[in-house]
Design an enzyme around this catalytic site. Structure first.
Site, mmCIF file in Angstrom:
data_model
loop_
_atom_site.group_PDB
_atom_site.id
_atom_site.type_symbol
_atom_site.label_atom_id
_atom_site.label_comp_id
_atom_site.label_asym_id
_atom_site.label_seq_id
_atom_site.Cartn_x
_atom_site.Cartn_y
_atom_site.Cartn_z
ATOM 1 N N LYS A 1 54.182 24.211 31.849
ATOM 2 C CA LYS A 1 53.407 22.978 31.955
ATOM 3 C C LYS A 1 54.338 21.814 31.699
ATOM 4 O O LYS A 1 55.033 21.780 30.686
ATOM 5 C CB LYS A 1 52.280 22.958 30.936
ATOM 6 C CG LYS A 1 51.546 21.616 30.990
ATOM 7 C CD LYS A 1 50.744 21.332 29.764
ATOM 8 C CE LYS A 1 50.878 19.855 29.444
ATOM 9 N NZ LYS A 1 49.595 19.168 29.285
ATOM 10 N N TYR B 1 56.210 24.587 27.573
ATOM 11 C CA TYR B 1 55.723 23.207 27.618
ATOM 12 C C TYR B 1 56.922 22.289 27.557
ATOM 13 O O TYR B 1 57.763 22.400 26.673
ATOM 14 C CB TYR B 1 54.814 22.974 26.423
ATOM 15 C CG TYR B 1 54.185 21.601 26.352
ATOM 16 C CD1 TYR B 1 52.904 21.387 26.850
ATOM 17 C CD2 TYR B 1 54.849 20.536 25.763
ATOM 18 C CE1 TYR B 1 52.306 20.139 26.766
ATOM 19 C CE2 TYR B 1 54.267 19.289 25.680
ATOM 20 C CZ TYR B 1 52.995 19.083 26.181
ATOM 21 O OH TYR B 1 52.418 17.848 26.087
ATOM 22 N N THR C 1 46.921 16.575 22.911
ATOM 23 C CA THR C 1 45.610 15.998 22.678
ATOM 24 C C THR C 1 44.934 16.647 21.477
ATOM 25 O O THR C 1 44.109 16.033 20.810
ATOM 26 C CB THR C 1 44.733 16.182 23.937
ATOM 27 O OG1 THR C 1 45.448 15.667 25.059
ATOM 28 C CG2 THR C 1 43.416 15.473 23.803
#
Lengths: 297, 297, 297, 297
Positions: free
Chosen positions: C168, C139, C47
Site C-alpha cells: 500500500k 506500507y 487514520t
C-alpha cells in the site's frame, strides 16, 4: 597578495522603472559606506538581486561601484550563472572593470553533481588565472540554491586552484564553518547574515559579507574591530543589539528589507524588481524602530 | 478559438560550442515530429533548458521552430523569467515570431507570495491580450521551482484572464490534477512526464507536454488516440511499455536523457550546456535498450 | 490462498477519556461497514492513530474488530513499531487474535538505511511464516515516515518472502505505483487516499485501503465494482463526486477528519488523542456539506 | 532554586538481547561520568534512543541512573511521547524516581499546530507543578521531529509556566539561539552536539546536553570551565580538537556512534536496538582514531 578581511556590505541594485541602473544613487551609497569604514564592497550578492538582472544591468552596477570605489577598498563582485560560459564571461568582465576579486555563485535549475560543481568553479578560476593574484570567494547557500557545495567539493577546489582562497557560507549552520576550517585550513571564511558574526569571528572567520552591513556600516565595523581585538564581552554586547536587525532580515525578503531600510536612510534605491514585492508597511515600521534604536537613521 | 490538445513534445535546445543554435538539426527534428503526427510543439520547456539560455538563444530557437512548423501544428513556446519585465518581453516576441500561445513559467530565487505569482502571470496575460484569442498555459512545477502555483492562485488567474486557458502540471501528484479540474473546470489540463498520461486522460486531461514524446512521437500519438477513443485496455497495454522510458527520465537528468536519446536516433543535438553533464555510458545503454524495445531506433 | 482485493476502510480508534477502547462503538462501526459491502477492514493504519496508542490499546482494537468481523471479511491490522522486536510481537499477537494478515509499517526516529528496512520487514515475515499463507502488506509513506521503502528494497523483500504479497503506497505519486508494478509484477498494489482510486484501478491496482471509505463505504464499493467491470466513464463520474471528500482529507488532519465525520454519522468515536486537535467548526461544516452531497449522512 | 548549568552527557540505553536494561553497565557509566566532573546527567535523549524503548525500559533506565547518581549531580531525564497522557505519566514517574527535572520532547506522526504544541508542554508543566521548583527543559529538534517549537510557542510557554526555565535546541542554527535569548531572556539555553559549544557559551548559553560528552566527559568539562572563565583563546584551541568528534557524530547515526565509542572505552553497552544498525568497521576505526587523539581511550 590581496588579503580580504572585514566587513563587506552586500550592495543593493537600484534600478529605475525603465530598467536602468540608478548610477547616482549607487555611487552615493558607495561613498557613504566607504566613509563609514567598511573594508570592501560586494555588489551582485543575493541582496543585490543577481538572479533578477540582465548582463548589461549587472555590468553597469559593477562599473559604477568600481569607478566610485576607485581602489580605496576592494570590490568583490558576484558572478552568478547557470552556465559555465556565462560565468566566465562575467568574471573576465568584472576583472576588466577593476574588481579585486569575485564572489562565485552557481545557479541551477536541475541539480548538479559534485563533478559539475567542481568543473564550474574551476573553469572560473582557470579563466581569470593569468599568474596574478586575484581572489575567488566560493559562495555556498543551501537555502536558495539547488546545488550546494559539499565539503568534498570545497576540498577539491581549494586544493587545486590557488586563487580559490575564500568561502562565504550562507547556511545557518555555524558548525559547518568550523568543519570546513578544520578540513581546509587555508581557506578564509566569511560569514553571511544568517550566522552570528561574533561567533564566526571567534572560531577564526575573516569577516562577513552581508546585506545588513549596508544599513549599519559603522556599527558593523565597530563589531569587527572588537572581535579582532578579542574584546569578546564588549563585542557580544554590541552583537546582541545588532542581532535585532538580522532577525528582521530572516523574517522579511532580503532585498526588500535592505532596499526599504536604505529608503528610510535617504537613498532612493527603489523596490526589488517585480514580481518581488516591496517591504510592506508593517515591515517598514519594524525596520524603522530597529534602525532608530541602533542610531542608524 | 484555438483549442490545444494532444501530444506536445518538449523540444531540446541544440547549441554548438560557440553558443549558436544549431538551426538545421532543430528544423530536421521539427519536421520529423510533425511527420510522426504530434499535435503541437513546445520549445523552451524544462527539457529545452530554458534556465540555461540567453534571450538571443531562446529567440532563435523559437524562430526556427515556428518557421519550420509554418502553421502545420501550433507552437506553444516557453516564457520563463524571474522578472515580470523579462517575461513580458519574451511573450510579445514569441507572438511576433508566430507562436500560437505560450507556456508561462515563473523562475524565482527568493520565494514569491501568491500575490506576486498572480501579478506575474497576470502581467503576461495582459501584455498579449489584444482582443484576440491567444492561449496561455500555466506551468506549475513544485520540484524545480521555488514558487509553485497554489490552487487559490490558479483559481484567481483563470477567473480573471480569458487567455489563461490551460495548465501543465509537472508535480508527480496526479490527485492534484483532479482537484484542479474539480475547482477550475474550464481550465484544460496537460500532463507532464512525471504523471501517467493514460491516467491523466482518464480523469479528463487534454494531452501531455513532455520530453519523452521527442523520442517516441509516433507511439505517444497512438497512446493519445487510444485514450481519446476510450479503448482503455489497449491504452494501458501500450502505456505499460512506454512507461519504461518515463522511468529512465525520472532517473537521469531530463535534458541529458532526451538529448542523449536523440543522438542515438541520429539527431546531432549535442549535450546539455555545461556544467550540466551529458548522459553517461550506463544511461545511454539503458536508454538504447528501452528505445529498441519500443522500436524507436 | 487468500487474495486481498477491494475496499478496506481504515478504521478509526475510538478511545474514551480514561484511555479505554470504546468497544461498543467500534463493533457497531464494523457491523455497519460490513453491511455496506466492504471487502476487508484495516484497523491501526494512519487514520487509526497507530502512533498514539499503547500496545494494550492496539491489542484491544484488533480483538474487537476481529471478533466482530468473525471471518465475514478479512481483517488486515496495522503492525507499526520502531523496533523489530515490537513489530514481531504485534504481528504474532494480531495473528493469534484472528487477523487474516497485517499491514506492516516501519516507524523511525533516525533514518534507516535499506538494509535495516529490509531486515525489519523480513523479520516480521519470517516470524509469522509457519508454512501457511498469511499475507503481509508493505506500507510505504514518504510523507510521515522517515525511512521510506525504495524500489530496490521492495524488490528484495518481495523476491525473498512468499507472504510479502501486497503493498500500500501512501505517497501522492501515482507514477511510482506503475513503476513498482512494472518491476515487481507479482506484488498486489493498494491505493491510499492520496491517489485517485479509479486511476490506480486502471493501471492494475487491487483496491484501496483508506480512511475515507469509513465514511462512504457503500459509494466506495460501488466505485470499485465499476472499475472492476471496466465501466470507466461511469466510474469517473462517481470518482469525481467522491474526490471532494479526499480533498477535505488532504486539507485537514486525517484522524480528526474521519472521526469528525463518523460523529456526524452518529458514531461516538470521539476526537483524536491529545495533543492532536479535533476537527474545528469550519472543517465540520465543510465535511457535513460534502457528506450530504454524497448521501452519506 | 535548582539552577542547571554545565555539561550534561546524553546517556545511552544499554539493553540486552532479551530487552532488559543492563543495569550494571549503566551504573558503571554513571559513576565514571560523575567522577569526570560532569554537572548533570540526561538519560532518554535522542542518543538514549527514547523512540525505541517501552515505558518499562525507560522507567528502569531512569531508576538506575537516579539511584546511582544519588543526588551527587542532577538527573534530567527525557520525557518523550506522542500523547499528552503518556508524557504526563512519564514526568510524574521520573519525578517519583528522584529526577531533578525533565527534558520534554514532543514526538508526532501528524504535524501539530502551535496550540497543540503549547498544550502538550503546558500539560506536563502543570502536572508536575506542586508549588515546588522542578525545572522543565524544552527540547526542540527540527531535524528529527515533525512539530518543532516556533519562537512564538516558546514565548507563550516560558511566559506562563514558571518551571519551564530551559531550552535545549538541536537544530544546527546557532543564530536561532541568539534570537530566542533576545526574545525570552529568562530562558536558560543549552546547546546540542550540532552547535559549537564554545559559540553557544559566548552568546550566553548555560552549557550543553549532548551525546559526545559521554565519550569525552573530562575534556568537555574543561572546555566548559575555559568558557566560563572567558578564556576564549584557550577554549577555542580545545574546541577545535573536540570538534572532530562532533563531525563524526554528524556523519554516523548518533546512538550507534556513542554506543560504539563506549564499547571501545570498555563499557559493554551493546548496539542500538534493531533495525537500527551498529557502527560499522570504518566508522569504528574513525572513532578510535579521534578518541585516541583526544586521549579518551
Amino acid at each position: 597578495m590581496t588579503e580580504l578581511h572585514g566587513v563587506f556590505p552586500y550592495l543593493v541594485s537600484p534600478i529605475d522603472d525603465d530598467g536602468r541602473v540608478k548610477a547616482e544613487v549607487l555611487a552615493r551609497l558607495v561613498e557613504h559606506l566607504i566613509a563609514a569604514g567598511v573594508h570592501g564592497l560586494t555588489p551582485l550578492g543575493s541582496t543585490g538581486e543577481f538572479a533578477y538582472l540582465s548582463f548589461e544591468q549587472k555590468r553597469r552596477i559593477v562599473e559604477v561601484t568600481a569607478l566610485t570605489a576607485a581602489g580605496r577598498v576592494p570590490v568583490v563582485a558576484g558572478v552568478a550563472a547557470t552556465t559555465t560560459a556565462d560565468a566566465v564571461r562575467q568574471a573576465l568582465e568584472w576583472r576588466r572593470l577593476g574588481c579585486a576579486g569575485v564572489l562565485a555563485i552557481l545557479e541551477a535549475y536541475f541539480p548538479v553533481p559534485d563533478d559539475g560543481v567542481v568543473a564550474y568553479f574551476g573553469a572560473i578560476a582557470d579563466a581569470v588565472d593569468d599568474g596574478a593574484d586575484w581572489p575567488i570567494v566560493l559562495y555556498t547557500n543551501p537555502q536558495f540554491q539547488r546545488s550546494d557545495l559539499s565539503l568534498a567539493a570545497i576540498e577539491r577546489l581549494a586544493g587545486k586552484h590557488r586563487n580559490i582562497r575564500y568561502l562565504k557560507d550562507a547556511s545557518t549552520n555555524t558548525g559547518r564553518l568550523l568543519s570546513i576550517m578544520s578540513r581546509v585550513p587555508d581557506l578564509g571564511i566569511f560569514s553571511a547574515s544568517a550566522h552570528i558574526p561574533a561567533c564566526v569571528m571567534l572560531i577564526g572567520g575573516r569577516g562577513w559579507m552581508a546585506g545588513p552591513a549596508c544599513l549599519i556600516p559603522r556599527q558593523s565595523v565597530r563589531l569587527y574591530e572588537l572581535c579582532r581585538a578579542q574584546r569578546w564581552a564588549e563585542a557580544m554586547a554590541l552583537q546582541r543589539e545588532l542581532w535585532w536587525l538580522n532577525q528582521l532580515f530572516a523574517k522579511h525578503a532580503l532585498a526588500a528589507c535592505i532596499k526599504g531600510g536604505l529608503e528610510l536612510q535617504g537613498y532612493a534605491v527603489g523596490a526589488p524588481l517585480p514580481p518581488q514585492g516591496a517591504l510592506d508597511a508593517a515591515g517598514r515600521a519594524e525596520l524603522q524602530a530597529v534602525l532608530a534604536s541602533l542610531e542608524a537613521l
